[in-house]
Design an enzyme around this catalytic site. Structure first.
Site, short mmCIF file in Angstrom:
data_model
loop_
_atom_site.label_atom_id
_atom_site.label_comp_id
_atom_site.label_asym_id
_atom_site.label_seq_id
_atom_site.Cartn_x
_atom_site.Cartn_y
_atom_site.Cartn_z
N HIS A 146 30.95 15.45 52.80
CA HIS A 146 30.72 16.83 53.26
C HIS A 146 32.01 17.65 53.11
O HIS A 146 31.99 18.77 52.58
CB HIS A 146 30.27 16.79 54.73
CG HIS A 146 30.20 18.12 55.40
ND1 HIS A 146 29.02 18.77 55.63
CD2 HIS A 146 31.17 18.91 55.93
CE1 HIS A 146 29.25 19.92 56.25
NE2 HIS A 146 30.54 20.01 56.45
N GLU A 147 33.12 17.09 53.57
CA GLU A 147 34.38 17.83 53.52
C GLU A 147 34.88 17.98 52.08
O GLU A 147 35.38 19.05 51.69
CB GLU A 147 35.44 17.13 54.37
CG GLU A 147 35.08 17.00 55.85
CD GLU A 147 34.76 18.33 56.52
OE1 GLU A 147 35.21 19.37 56.02
OE2 GLU A 147 34.04 18.32 57.53
N HIS A 150 33.15 20.84 50.50
CA HIS A 150 33.75 22.14 50.83
C HIS A 150 34.85 22.49 49.82
O HIS A 150 34.95 23.62 49.34
CB HIS A 150 34.34 22.11 52.24
CG HIS A 150 33.35 22.40 53.33
ND1 HIS A 150 32.53 23.50 53.32
CD2 HIS A 150 33.07 21.73 54.47
CE1 HIS A 150 31.78 23.51 54.41
NE2 HIS A 150 32.08 22.43 55.12
N GLU A 226 27.75 25.62 55.05
CA GLU A 226 27.53 24.33 55.69
C GLU A 226 26.32 23.61 55.09
O GLU A 226 26.34 22.40 54.91
CB GLU A 226 27.35 24.50 57.20
CG GLU A 226 28.64 24.75 57.94
CD GLU A 226 29.68 23.69 57.66
OE1 GLU A 226 29.38 22.49 57.79
OE2 GLU A 226 30.81 24.07 57.28
#
Length: 293
Positions: A146-147, A150, A226
């Site tokens: 997930h990070e 980003h 997100e």
């Protein structure tokens, strides 16, 4: 949710400092005439300072994030757990097509993680000790994915550009409205535009108020990104693992563990605020989006 609010606070502080300096030293004097504001000149001035302030915030984001949580960068793995962490981040970064980011761990009992940095190839990924202790490796891998997503999506750079545009119009509207209000209060006395302590104070207050309202635009982008990062985490770490990580996180996200002012930078979704000012969608919505994918 450390990535955004810290950026916003840094940006706001920089913008206020730049505005005060510009007023004290008359750096914006060329944007005024003896009858008021030169709208075209003021817009150019605000764009230079607005975008510039946002870019400065972006360049400082990694340093500020590390300082804010006391994150310790791991230069070399010292044990099996750190070796696994390095290997997982490296694999995700390779699969996402970005350079190897710095890896840091910070001491906090709550589950959280964040990624920040001025470019895709010079980023920072940090995780809390609470997250490493509370989730299994499959779930941690999905969170790291997930990070990394980003970073790969260029979210911080896009955020900086959006914030730069927002800064520009906040500064511009604050000065235009400040001039109108100051002239009305002073009875439209003939004086050079932009002068007087009243105009300075009114403009500064308006800039802070408009800046808070404009945050809704940035928060909308934050919520949207997100969902993209969750999809990236599912691709890199497995959809079932990403859903499992969010469910684990949901059980203990009431207190994200970061300072309240920094709540927009990590993986957790805040509650208790009006939806327009939320940096993250509710976790239930994020899980539902993954299940529909």
């Amino acid at each position: 949710m450390l990535r955004i609010v810290l950026f916003l606070l840094t940006n706001l502080a920089i913008m206020l400092v730049l505005s005060v300096v510009a007023s004290i030293f008359g750096l914006d004097r060329w944007a005024y005439t003896h009858t008021g504001i030169n709208l075209a000149g003021m817009l150019v001035f605000c764009a230079l300072f607005g975008v510039g302030g946002s870019l400065i915030s972006l360049l400082l984001s990694k340093t500020m994030a590390k300082m804010s949580v006391g994150a310790q960068v791991i230069a070399q793995p010292r044990n099996a757990n750190e070796q696994w962490l390095f290997g997982t981040v490296a694999q995700h970064a390779k699969n996402a097509g970005i350079g190897m980011p710095e890896i840091a761990v910070y001491d906090a009992p709550e589950m959280n993680a964040f990624a920040t940095g001025a470019s895709r190839n010079h980023a920072l990924v940090a995780v809390s000790t609470g997250l490493l202790q509370s989730m299994n490796r499959d779930e941690v891998s999905a969170v790291l994915g997930h990070e990394i997503s980003h970073v790969a999506n260029g979210d911080m750079v896009t955020l900086a550009l959006i914030q730069g545009v927002v800064n520009t119009f906040v500064m511009f509207l604050a000065r235009v409205l400040g001039s109108v209000i100051d002239n009305a209060i002073s009875g439209n006395r003939d004086r050079e535009g932009g002068s007087g302590i009243g105009y300075f104070v009114i403009t500064l207050v308006l800039q802070m108020v408009l800046g808070v309202l404009a945050t809704m635009i940035v928060m909308w982008f934050s919520r949207w990104r997100e969902f993209r990062a969750d999809a990236g985490g599912a691709q890199l770490g497995g959809r079932a693992n990403m859903i499992s990580a969010l469910r684990t996180l949901s059980a203990g996200h009431e207190d994200a563990g970061l300072p309240k002012a920094l709540v927009a930078f990590g993986i957790t979704g805040g509650g208790g605020m009006a939806r327009l000012f939320m940096s993250h969608p509710p976790i239930a919505e994020r899980i539902a989006a993954l299940q529909k994918a």
